[in-house]
Design an enzyme around this catalytic site. Structure first.
Site, PDB file in Angstrom:
ATOM      1  N   GLN A  78       0.815  -1.216   0.000  1.00 47.44           N
ATOM      2  CA  GLN A  78       0.000   0.000   0.000  1.00 47.44           C
ATOM      3  C   GLN A  78       0.853   1.272   0.000  1.00 47.44           C
ATOM      4  O   GLN A  78       2.038   1.242   0.322  1.00 47.44           O
ATOM      5  CB  GLN A  78      -0.907   0.018   1.235  1.00 47.44           C
ATOM      6  N   HIS A  79       0.212   2.365  -0.382  1.00 47.67           N
ATOM      7  CA  HIS A  79       0.695   3.737  -0.183  1.00 47.67           C
ATOM      8  C   HIS A  79       1.812   4.198  -1.122  1.00 47.67           C
ATOM      9  O   HIS A  79       2.100   5.390  -1.184  1.00 47.67           O
ATOM     10  CB  HIS A  79       1.180   3.966   1.259  1.00 47.67           C
ATOM     11  N   ASP A 239      -2.181  -4.894  -0.119  1.00 47.96           N
ATOM     12  CA  ASP A 239      -1.819  -6.172   0.504  1.00 47.96           C
ATOM     13  C   ASP A 239      -2.674  -6.499   1.720  1.00 47.96           C
ATOM     14  O   ASP A 239      -3.032  -7.664   1.941  1.00 47.96           O
ATOM     15  CB  ASP A 239      -0.328  -6.213   0.838  1.00 47.96           C
TER      16      ASP A 239
END
Length: 489
Positions: A78-79, A239
Protein backbone atom coordinates in the site's frame (compact mmCIF):
# COMPACT_ATOMS: atom_id res chain seq x y z
CA UNK A 1 -10.56 -22.63 -13.28
CA UNK A 2 -7.01 -21.33 -12.79
CA UNK A 3 -6.46 -17.90 -11.29
CA UNK A 4 -3.13 -16.20 -10.64
CA UNK A 5 -2.42 -14.01 -7.64
CA UNK A 6 0.48 -11.57 -7.90
CA UNK A 7 1.79 -10.32 -4.55
CA UNK A 8 3.97 -7.24 -5.08
CA UNK A 9 5.66 -6.76 -1.72
CA UNK A 10 8.63 -4.75 -0.53
CA UNK A 11 11.05 -7.67 -0.54
CA UNK A 12 9.83 -9.69 -3.51
CA UNK A 13 7.28 -10.36 -6.21
CA UNK A 14 5.41 -13.63 -5.74
CA UNK A 15 3.02 -15.36 -8.13
CA UNK A 16 0.74 -18.25 -7.22
CA UNK A 17 -1.53 -20.24 -9.52
CA UNK A 18 -4.67 -21.45 -7.77
CA UNK A 19 -6.85 -24.29 -9.08
CA UNK A 20 -10.42 -23.65 -7.93
CA UNK A 21 -11.48 -27.25 -8.61
CA UNK A 22 -8.58 -28.87 -6.77
CA UNK A 23 -8.73 -26.08 -4.15
CA UNK A 24 -4.98 -25.79 -3.99
CA UNK A 25 -2.03 -23.77 -5.21
CA UNK A 26 -0.67 -25.79 -8.12
CA UNK A 27 2.38 -23.63 -8.88
CA UNK A 28 4.25 -20.66 -7.44
CA UNK A 29 7.35 -18.59 -8.07
CA UNK A 30 9.09 -15.56 -6.60
CA UNK A 31 11.76 -13.01 -7.45
CA UNK A 32 13.61 -10.86 -4.91
CA UNK A 33 13.57 -7.06 -5.07
CA UNK A 34 16.22 -4.53 -4.14
CA UNK A 35 15.57 -1.52 -1.93
CA UNK A 36 17.01 1.97 -2.29
CA UNK A 37 17.83 3.24 1.21
CA UNK A 38 19.18 6.72 1.91
CA UNK A 39 19.58 8.94 4.95
CA UNK A 40 16.54 10.85 6.09
CA UNK A 41 14.18 7.89 5.83
CA UNK A 42 14.25 7.46 2.04
CA UNK A 43 12.96 4.03 0.96
CA UNK A 44 12.40 3.64 -2.78
CA UNK A 45 12.22 1.10 -5.60
CA UNK A 46 12.16 1.29 -9.38
CA UNK A 47 8.80 0.35 -10.88
CA UNK A 48 10.72 -1.35 -13.69
CA UNK A 49 12.08 -3.83 -11.11
CA UNK A 50 8.55 -5.03 -10.43
CA UNK A 51 7.89 -5.67 -14.11
CA UNK A 52 11.18 -7.50 -14.55
CA UNK A 53 10.38 -9.63 -11.51
CA UNK A 54 6.86 -10.41 -12.75
CA UNK A 55 8.25 -11.55 -16.09
CA UNK A 56 10.78 -13.78 -14.30
CA UNK A 57 8.05 -15.25 -12.11
CA UNK A 58 5.76 -16.10 -15.01
CA UNK A 59 8.62 -17.61 -17.01
CA UNK A 60 9.29 -19.94 -14.07
CA UNK A 61 5.71 -21.28 -14.09
CA UNK A 62 4.83 -24.38 -16.16
CA UNK A 63 3.84 -23.36 -19.69
CA UNK A 64 0.71 -25.50 -19.65
CA UNK A 65 -0.61 -23.70 -16.56
CA UNK A 66 0.14 -20.28 -18.02
CA UNK A 67 -1.88 -21.15 -21.11
CA UNK A 68 -4.84 -22.23 -18.99
CA UNK A 69 -5.04 -19.12 -16.79
CA UNK A 70 -8.41 -17.39 -16.80
CA UNK A 71 -7.82 -14.39 -14.52
CA UNK A 72 -5.06 -12.44 -12.77
CA UNK A 73 -5.46 -10.31 -9.66
CA UNK A 74 -2.77 -8.18 -8.01
CA UNK A 75 -2.02 -7.54 -4.35
CA UNK A 76 0.36 -4.62 -3.85
CA UNK A 77 2.19 -2.92 -1.01
CA UNK A 78 0.00 0.00 0.00
CA UNK A 79 0.70 3.74 -0.18
CA UNK A 80 3.59 3.72 -2.68
CA UNK A 81 3.60 6.66 -5.13
CA UNK A 82 4.05 5.90 -8.85
CA UNK A 83 3.98 9.09 -11.00
CA UNK A 84 3.20 8.24 -14.64
CA UNK A 85 3.25 10.55 -17.68
CA UNK A 86 0.97 10.46 -20.73
CA UNK A 87 3.20 7.92 -22.51
CA UNK A 88 3.16 5.52 -19.55
CA UNK A 89 6.68 6.41 -18.40
CA UNK A 90 7.35 6.43 -14.65
CA UNK A 91 8.82 9.82 -13.77
CA UNK A 92 10.59 9.03 -10.49
CA UNK A 93 11.63 6.18 -8.22
CA UNK A 94 8.66 4.85 -6.27
CA UNK A 95 8.50 6.18 -2.73
CA UNK A 96 7.29 3.23 -0.65
CA UNK A 97 5.02 2.85 2.35
CA UNK A 98 8.08 2.70 4.64
CA UNK A 99 9.57 5.96 3.29
CA UNK A 100 9.44 8.51 6.12
CA UNK A 101 11.32 11.31 4.34
CA UNK A 102 8.10 13.25 3.70
CA UNK A 103 6.98 13.67 7.32
CA UNK A 104 7.10 17.48 7.08
CA UNK A 105 4.67 17.40 4.15
CA UNK A 106 2.14 15.51 6.29
CA UNK A 107 1.90 18.43 8.68
CA UNK A 108 1.60 20.92 5.82
CA UNK A 109 -1.38 19.07 4.34
CA UNK A 110 -3.10 18.67 7.71
CA UNK A 111 -2.58 22.35 8.52
CA UNK A 112 -4.21 23.34 5.23
CA UNK A 113 -7.20 21.15 6.13
CA UNK A 114 -7.62 22.60 9.61
CA UNK A 115 -5.32 20.41 11.69
CA UNK A 116 -4.94 16.71 12.39
CA UNK A 117 -8.23 16.13 14.19
CA UNK A 118 -10.24 17.99 11.56
CA UNK A 119 -8.43 16.15 8.76
CA UNK A 120 -9.21 12.78 10.36
CA UNK A 121 -12.83 13.74 11.02
CA UNK A 122 -13.29 14.87 7.43
CA UNK A 123 -11.44 12.13 5.54
CA UNK A 124 -11.58 9.28 8.05
CA UNK A 125 -7.81 9.32 8.55
CA UNK A 126 -5.04 11.78 9.43
CA UNK A 127 -2.17 12.19 6.96
CA UNK A 128 0.46 9.74 8.17
CA UNK A 129 4.05 9.58 6.82
CA UNK A 130 3.39 6.26 5.11
CA UNK A 131 0.43 7.58 3.12
CA UNK A 132 0.67 8.64 -0.51
CA UNK A 133 -0.43 12.28 -0.18
CA UNK A 134 2.76 13.54 1.48
CA UNK A 135 4.87 11.80 -1.19
CA UNK A 136 2.94 13.59 -3.93
CA UNK A 137 3.43 16.94 -2.21
CA UNK A 138 7.16 16.25 -1.84
CA UNK A 139 7.35 15.44 -5.57
CA UNK A 140 5.65 18.72 -6.50
CA UNK A 141 7.85 20.77 -4.13
CA UNK A 142 11.14 19.19 -5.23
CA UNK A 143 10.49 18.28 -8.89
CA UNK A 144 7.85 20.68 -10.15
CA UNK A 145 8.94 20.21 -13.76
CA UNK A 146 8.31 16.47 -13.54
CA UNK A 147 5.10 16.99 -11.58
CA UNK A 148 3.71 19.04 -14.45
CA UNK A 149 4.36 16.12 -16.80
CA UNK A 150 2.50 13.68 -14.54
CA UNK A 151 -0.78 12.44 -15.97
CA UNK A 152 -1.67 9.82 -13.34
CA UNK A 153 -1.01 9.09 -9.69
CA UNK A 154 -0.92 5.32 -9.31
CA UNK A 155 -0.25 2.94 -6.44
CA UNK A 156 1.99 -0.13 -6.87
CA UNK A 157 -0.82 -2.57 -7.65
CA UNK A 158 -2.49 -0.01 -9.93
CA UNK A 159 0.73 0.37 -11.89
CA UNK A 160 0.97 -3.39 -12.40
CA UNK A 161 -2.68 -3.38 -13.56
CA UNK A 162 -1.74 -0.54 -15.93
CA UNK A 163 1.15 -2.60 -17.28
CA UNK A 164 -1.15 -5.59 -17.80
CA UNK A 165 -4.19 -3.82 -19.27
CA UNK A 166 -3.16 -0.30 -20.28
CA UNK A 167 -5.95 1.05 -18.05
CA UNK A 168 -5.14 3.58 -15.31
CA UNK A 169 -7.66 3.15 -12.49
CA UNK A 170 -7.58 2.78 -8.70
CA UNK A 171 -9.91 0.65 -6.60
CA UNK A 172 -11.45 2.07 -3.42
CA UNK A 173 -9.61 -0.11 -0.88
CA UNK A 174 -6.11 0.87 -1.91
CA UNK A 175 -7.26 4.42 -2.70
CA UNK A 176 -8.43 4.84 0.91
CA UNK A 177 -4.77 4.64 2.02
CA UNK A 178 -3.67 7.65 -0.01
CA UNK A 179 -4.86 10.35 2.39
CA UNK A 180 -6.83 11.95 -0.43
CA UNK A 181 -9.94 9.77 -0.58
CA UNK A 182 -12.87 10.37 1.76
CA UNK A 183 -13.51 6.92 3.23
CA UNK A 184 -17.11 7.78 4.05
CA UNK A 185 -18.09 8.65 0.47
CA UNK A 186 -15.52 6.60 -1.44
CA UNK A 187 -14.68 9.62 -3.60
CA UNK A 188 -11.63 11.85 -3.97
CA UNK A 189 -11.76 14.86 -1.66
CA UNK A 190 -11.06 17.96 -3.74
CA UNK A 191 -9.90 20.06 -0.80
CA UNK A 192 -7.47 17.32 0.28
CA UNK A 193 -6.19 17.10 -3.28
CA UNK A 194 -5.73 20.89 -3.46
CA UNK A 195 -3.94 20.89 -0.09
CA UNK A 196 -1.55 18.25 -1.44
CA UNK A 197 -0.49 19.78 -4.75
CA UNK A 198 -1.82 22.17 -7.45
CA UNK A 199 -4.28 20.71 -9.95
CA UNK A 200 -3.92 17.27 -8.39
CA UNK A 201 -7.59 16.38 -8.92
CA UNK A 202 -7.03 16.20 -12.68
CA UNK A 203 -4.23 13.68 -12.14
CA UNK A 204 -6.15 11.29 -9.90
CA UNK A 205 -7.53 8.23 -11.71
CA UNK A 206 -11.07 6.93 -11.62
CA UNK A 207 -11.91 5.06 -8.43
CA UNK A 208 -13.43 1.62 -9.03
CA UNK A 209 -16.27 1.48 -6.51
CA UNK A 210 -17.39 -2.10 -7.17
CA UNK A 211 -14.77 -4.88 -7.36
CA UNK A 212 -14.69 -6.48 -10.78
CA UNK A 213 -12.82 -7.13 -14.01
CA UNK A 214 -11.05 -4.03 -15.32
CA UNK A 215 -9.91 -5.47 -18.65
CA UNK A 216 -7.92 -8.18 -20.40
CA UNK A 217 -4.16 -8.61 -20.50
CA UNK A 218 -2.83 -6.72 -23.52
CA UNK A 219 -1.88 -9.03 -26.40
CA UNK A 220 1.79 -8.04 -26.39
CA UNK A 221 2.04 -8.58 -22.62
CA UNK A 222 0.18 -11.89 -22.82
CA UNK A 223 2.71 -13.06 -25.40
CA UNK A 224 5.61 -11.91 -23.23
CA UNK A 225 4.24 -13.73 -20.17
CA UNK A 226 3.32 -16.86 -22.10
CA UNK A 227 -0.42 -16.46 -21.57
CA UNK A 228 -3.28 -17.20 -23.93
CA UNK A 229 -5.38 -14.31 -25.19
CA UNK A 230 -8.41 -13.04 -23.26
CA UNK A 231 -6.97 -13.47 -19.76
CA UNK A 232 -9.00 -11.19 -17.49
CA UNK A 233 -7.49 -8.81 -14.94
CA UNK A 234 -9.42 -8.13 -11.72
CA UNK A 235 -9.35 -4.82 -9.85
CA UNK A 236 -7.13 -6.31 -7.10
CA UNK A 237 -6.14 -4.26 -4.06
CA UNK A 238 -3.64 -3.42 -1.36
CA UNK A 239 -1.82 -6.17 0.50
CA UNK A 240 -3.87 -5.78 3.67
CA UNK A 241 -7.11 -5.91 1.68
CA UNK A 242 -6.01 -9.06 -0.14
CA UNK A 243 -4.73 -10.62 3.10
CA UNK A 244 -8.19 -10.14 4.59
CA UNK A 245 -9.55 -12.30 1.76
CA UNK A 246 -6.68 -14.79 1.96
CA UNK A 247 -7.28 -15.39 5.67
CA UNK A 248 -11.08 -15.29 5.56
CA UNK A 249 -11.56 -12.04 7.49
CA UNK A 250 -14.37 -10.87 5.20
CA UNK A 251 -17.29 -10.83 7.60
CA UNK A 252 -18.13 -9.24 10.94
CA UNK A 253 -16.50 -10.80 14.00
CA UNK A 254 -13.49 -12.40 12.30
CA UNK A 255 -10.22 -10.55 12.91
CA UNK A 256 -6.81 -11.23 11.38
CA UNK A 257 -3.66 -10.58 13.42
CA UNK A 258 -0.43 -10.54 11.44
CA UNK A 259 2.70 -11.23 13.48
CA UNK A 260 5.29 -10.02 10.99
CA UNK A 261 8.18 -7.55 11.19
CA UNK A 262 5.51 -5.00 11.93
CA UNK A 263 2.13 -6.01 13.29
CA UNK A 264 -1.30 -5.52 11.78
CA UNK A 265 -4.77 -6.22 13.08
CA UNK A 266 -7.74 -5.91 10.74
CA UNK A 267 -11.29 -6.98 10.12
CA UNK A 268 -14.07 -6.34 7.62
CA UNK A 269 -17.17 -4.40 8.53
CA UNK A 270 -20.17 -3.33 6.48
CA UNK A 271 -20.32 0.21 7.84
CA UNK A 272 -17.89 3.14 7.60
CA UNK A 273 -16.40 4.36 10.84
CA UNK A 274 -13.97 6.85 12.32
CA UNK A 275 -11.88 6.13 15.40
CA UNK A 276 -11.82 9.51 17.14
CA UNK A 277 -8.67 8.49 19.05
CA UNK A 278 -6.94 7.73 15.72
CA UNK A 279 -5.67 4.29 16.74
CA UNK A 280 -7.25 2.55 13.76
CA UNK A 281 -6.77 3.37 10.10
CA UNK A 282 -10.16 3.80 8.47
CA UNK A 283 -9.59 1.99 5.20
CA UNK A 284 -12.12 0.67 2.72
CA UNK A 285 -12.00 -3.03 1.87
CA UNK A 286 -11.65 -4.49 -1.61
CA UNK A 287 -14.86 -6.46 -1.15
CA UNK A 288 -17.33 -3.58 -0.90
CA UNK A 289 -17.08 -2.87 2.84
CA UNK A 290 -14.54 -1.25 5.15
CA UNK A 291 -11.30 -2.48 6.70
CA UNK A 292 -10.50 -1.05 10.15
CA UNK A 293 -6.79 -1.62 10.68
CA UNK A 294 -4.24 -1.26 13.47
CA UNK A 295 -0.61 -1.06 12.41
CA UNK A 296 2.28 -1.31 14.88
CA UNK A 297 5.90 -0.76 13.88
CA UNK A 298 7.30 -3.47 16.16
CA UNK A 299 6.34 -7.11 16.25
CA UNK A 300 8.89 -9.78 15.35
CA UNK A 301 11.38 -6.89 15.35
CA UNK A 302 11.24 -7.19 19.14
CA UNK A 303 11.36 -10.97 19.38
CA UNK A 304 14.20 -11.24 16.85
CA UNK A 305 16.19 -8.51 18.62
CA UNK A 306 15.99 -10.28 21.97
CA UNK A 307 16.51 -13.73 20.48
CA UNK A 308 19.77 -12.59 18.90
CA UNK A 309 20.81 -10.87 22.13
CA UNK A 310 20.61 -14.20 23.95
CA UNK A 311 22.08 -16.08 20.97
CA UNK A 312 19.15 -18.51 20.86
CA UNK A 313 17.42 -20.15 17.92
CA UNK A 314 13.67 -19.71 17.53
CA UNK A 315 12.80 -23.00 19.23
CA UNK A 316 14.94 -22.38 22.31
CA UNK A 317 13.67 -18.79 22.60
CA UNK A 318 10.10 -20.11 22.54
CA UNK A 319 10.93 -22.80 25.10
CA UNK A 320 12.43 -20.19 27.42
CA UNK A 321 9.33 -17.99 27.11
CA UNK A 322 7.07 -20.99 27.70
CA UNK A 323 8.87 -22.10 30.87
CA UNK A 324 8.75 -18.57 32.28
CA UNK A 325 4.95 -18.70 32.38
CA UNK A 326 2.23 -16.06 32.12
CA UNK A 327 3.21 -12.67 33.50
CA UNK A 328 6.95 -13.23 33.01
CA UNK A 329 7.61 -13.02 36.73
CA UNK A 330 6.65 -9.34 36.73
CA UNK A 331 9.09 -8.37 33.95
CA UNK A 332 7.57 -6.10 31.30
CA UNK A 333 8.69 -4.78 27.94
CA UNK A 334 7.66 -1.72 26.00
CA UNK A 335 8.73 -2.99 22.54
CA UNK A 336 9.03 0.37 20.74
CA UNK A 337 12.39 -0.35 19.09
CA UNK A 338 11.55 1.47 15.83
CA UNK A 339 9.42 4.17 17.36
CA UNK A 340 5.72 3.41 17.32
CA UNK A 341 2.53 4.38 15.52
CA UNK A 342 0.04 3.05 18.09
CA UNK A 343 0.60 4.29 20.71
CA UNK A 344 1.80 7.45 18.94
CA UNK A 345 5.44 7.42 20.04
CA UNK A 346 7.57 8.42 17.03
CA UNK A 347 10.68 8.53 19.25
CA UNK A 348 9.86 5.39 21.20
CA UNK A 349 12.49 2.94 22.38
CA UNK A 350 12.55 -0.60 23.69
CA UNK A 351 12.35 -0.59 27.50
CA UNK A 352 12.49 -3.39 30.10
CA UNK A 353 10.72 -2.72 33.39
CA UNK A 354 9.91 -4.53 36.60
CA UNK A 355 13.35 -6.09 36.90
CA UNK A 356 14.35 -7.40 40.32
CA UNK A 357 17.22 -9.55 41.45
CA UNK A 358 15.06 -12.64 41.57
CA UNK A 359 13.23 -12.30 38.24
CA UNK A 360 15.94 -11.07 35.85
CA UNK A 361 16.26 -14.20 33.75
CA UNK A 362 16.52 -14.84 30.03
CA UNK A 363 13.24 -16.75 30.13
CA UNK A 364 11.30 -13.92 31.77
CA UNK A 365 12.72 -11.41 29.31
CA UNK A 366 11.80 -13.67 26.39
CA UNK A 367 8.26 -14.02 27.75
CA UNK A 368 7.98 -10.29 28.46
CA UNK A 369 8.95 -9.59 24.85
CA UNK A 370 6.12 -11.70 23.43
CA UNK A 371 3.67 -10.33 25.97
CA UNK A 372 4.71 -6.72 25.40
CA UNK A 373 4.17 -7.00 21.66
CA UNK A 374 0.78 -8.63 22.18
CA UNK A 375 -0.35 -5.94 24.64
CA UNK A 376 0.00 -3.51 21.72
CA UNK A 377 -2.58 -5.54 19.81
CA UNK A 378 -4.96 -5.21 22.78
CA UNK A 379 -4.99 -1.47 22.07
CA UNK A 380 -6.39 -2.31 18.65
CA UNK A 381 -8.96 -4.76 19.99
CA UNK A 382 -10.09 -2.11 22.48
CA UNK A 383 -10.49 0.32 19.60
CA UNK A 384 -12.45 -2.24 17.57
CA UNK A 385 -14.92 -2.81 20.37
CA UNK A 386 -15.25 0.89 21.18
CA UNK A 387 -16.18 1.48 17.53
CA UNK A 388 -18.85 -1.23 17.57
CA UNK A 389 -16.76 -3.88 15.77
CA UNK A 390 -17.37 -7.35 17.16
CA UNK A 391 -14.42 -9.63 17.86
CA UNK A 392 -15.33 -13.34 17.93
CA UNK A 393 -12.21 -15.12 16.72
CA UNK A 394 -8.63 -14.42 15.61
CA UNK A 395 -6.77 -15.69 12.57
CA UNK A 396 -2.99 -15.48 12.90
CA UNK A 397 -0.56 -15.00 10.01
CA UNK A 398 3.07 -13.98 9.66
CA UNK A 399 6.25 -15.50 11.04
CA UNK A 400 5.15 -15.23 14.67
CA UNK A 401 2.12 -17.43 13.96
CA UNK A 402 4.47 -20.42 13.64
CA UNK A 403 5.15 -20.23 17.39
CA UNK A 404 2.93 -22.52 19.48
CA UNK A 405 3.80 -20.45 22.56
CA UNK A 406 2.84 -17.16 20.93
CA UNK A 407 -0.43 -18.61 19.55
CA UNK A 408 -1.47 -19.76 23.02
CA UNK A 409 -0.39 -16.46 24.57
CA UNK A 410 -2.59 -14.55 22.07
CA UNK A 411 -5.57 -16.77 22.87
CA UNK A 412 -5.09 -16.37 26.62
CA UNK A 413 -4.51 -12.62 26.46
CA UNK A 414 -7.40 -11.80 24.11
CA UNK A 415 -9.88 -14.41 25.32
CA UNK A 416 -10.49 -15.44 21.69
CA UNK A 417 -9.97 -18.77 19.94
CA UNK A 418 -7.03 -18.65 17.53
CA UNK A 419 -6.49 -20.46 14.23
CA UNK A 420 -3.92 -20.38 11.42
CA UNK A 421 -4.55 -20.89 7.67
CA UNK A 422 -2.83 -23.85 6.03
CA UNK A 423 -1.68 -21.68 3.10
CA UNK A 424 0.69 -19.07 4.51
CA UNK A 425 0.83 -16.71 1.48
CA UNK A 426 -2.26 -14.77 2.56
CA UNK A 427 -1.91 -11.82 0.18
CA UNK A 428 -1.12 -13.92 -2.91
CA UNK A 429 -3.90 -16.42 -2.15
CA UNK A 430 -6.28 -13.55 -1.40
CA UNK A 431 -5.50 -12.01 -4.78
CA UNK A 432 -6.11 -15.34 -6.54
CA UNK A 433 -9.45 -15.78 -4.75
CA UNK A 434 -10.34 -12.16 -5.48
CA UNK A 435 -9.76 -12.78 -9.18
CA UNK A 436 -11.90 -15.91 -9.03
CA UNK A 437 -14.68 -13.95 -7.31
CA UNK A 438 -14.55 -11.04 -9.75
CA UNK A 439 -14.76 -13.40 -12.71
CA UNK A 440 -17.40 -15.82 -11.46
CA UNK A 441 -19.41 -13.70 -9.02
CA UNK A 442 -21.11 -14.97 -5.88
CA UNK A 443 -20.62 -14.22 -2.19
CA UNK A 444 -17.00 -13.53 -1.19
CA UNK A 445 -17.52 -14.97 2.29
CA UNK A 446 -18.80 -18.22 0.79
CA UNK A 447 -15.84 -18.34 -1.59
CA UNK A 448 -13.46 -17.94 1.36
CA UNK A 449 -15.24 -20.65 3.34
CA UNK A 450 -15.04 -22.99 0.35
CA UNK A 451 -11.35 -22.42 -0.39
CA UNK A 452 -9.51 -21.46 2.81
CA UNK A 453 -8.45 -24.35 5.02
CA UNK A 454 -7.29 -23.86 8.60
CA UNK A 455 -4.70 -25.93 10.43
CA UNK A 456 -6.44 -27.85 13.21
CA UNK A 457 -3.09 -28.67 14.81
CA UNK A 458 -2.36 -24.95 15.23
CA UNK A 459 -5.58 -24.03 17.01
CA UNK A 460 -5.36 -22.44 20.45
CA UNK A 461 -8.16 -21.78 22.93
CA UNK A 462 -8.18 -19.38 25.89
CA UNK A 463 -7.11 -20.69 29.28
CA UNK A 464 -9.47 -19.03 31.76
CA UNK A 465 -6.89 -19.34 34.56
CA UNK A 466 -4.69 -16.80 32.76
CA UNK A 467 -7.40 -14.13 32.43
CA UNK A 468 -6.73 -12.24 35.67
CA UNK A 469 -2.94 -12.37 35.15
CA UNK A 470 -3.22 -10.66 31.77
CA UNK A 471 -5.88 -8.18 32.83
CA UNK A 472 -3.55 -6.98 35.59
CA UNK A 473 -0.57 -7.14 33.22
CA UNK A 474 -2.33 -5.00 30.64
CA UNK A 475 -3.13 -2.36 33.28
CA UNK A 476 0.53 -2.28 34.33
CA UNK A 477 1.70 -2.16 30.70
CA UNK A 478 -0.59 0.79 29.96
CA UNK A 479 0.60 2.55 33.11
CA UNK A 480 4.27 2.14 32.21
CA UNK A 481 3.59 3.27 28.64
CA UNK A 482 1.77 6.40 29.74
CA UNK A 483 4.37 7.21 32.42
CA UNK A 484 7.16 7.24 29.80
CA UNK A 485 5.13 8.89 27.02
CA UNK A 486 6.86 12.24 27.49
CA UNK A 487 10.18 10.67 26.48
CA UNK A 488 8.73 9.08 23.34
CA UNK A 489 6.88 11.95 21.64
Amino acid sequence: MLSAGIDAGTQSIKVVVYDSEKKEIVASSSSALELIEKEGGVREQKASWWIEAIEKCFSALPETLRKELSVISVSGQQHGFVPVDSSGKVLWSVKLWCDTSTSAECGEIEEALGGREETARRLGNPILPGYTASKIRWFWKNHEDLYKKMKYVLLPHDYINFYLTGRAVMERGDASGTGIMNVFTGEWDRDAAEATAPDLSSRLPEIIQTPGIIGDVRKEIAAKLGLSENVSVASGGGDNMMSAIGTGAVEDGVVTMSLGTSGTLFSTTLHPFHDSKMRLASFASSTGGWLPLLCTMNCTVASETMRKLFDEDVRSFDDSADKAGAGAGGVMMLPFFNGERVPDYPHGEGVLLGLRQGNTTAGNIARATLEGVTYEFLLGLDAFRENGIEVKSLILTGGGAKSRVWRQLVADMTGCPVTVPVIKEAAALGAALHGLWCLSGGDISQICKAHIVYDKASEAFPDASKKSIYEEGYRRWLGYSEALSGLFR
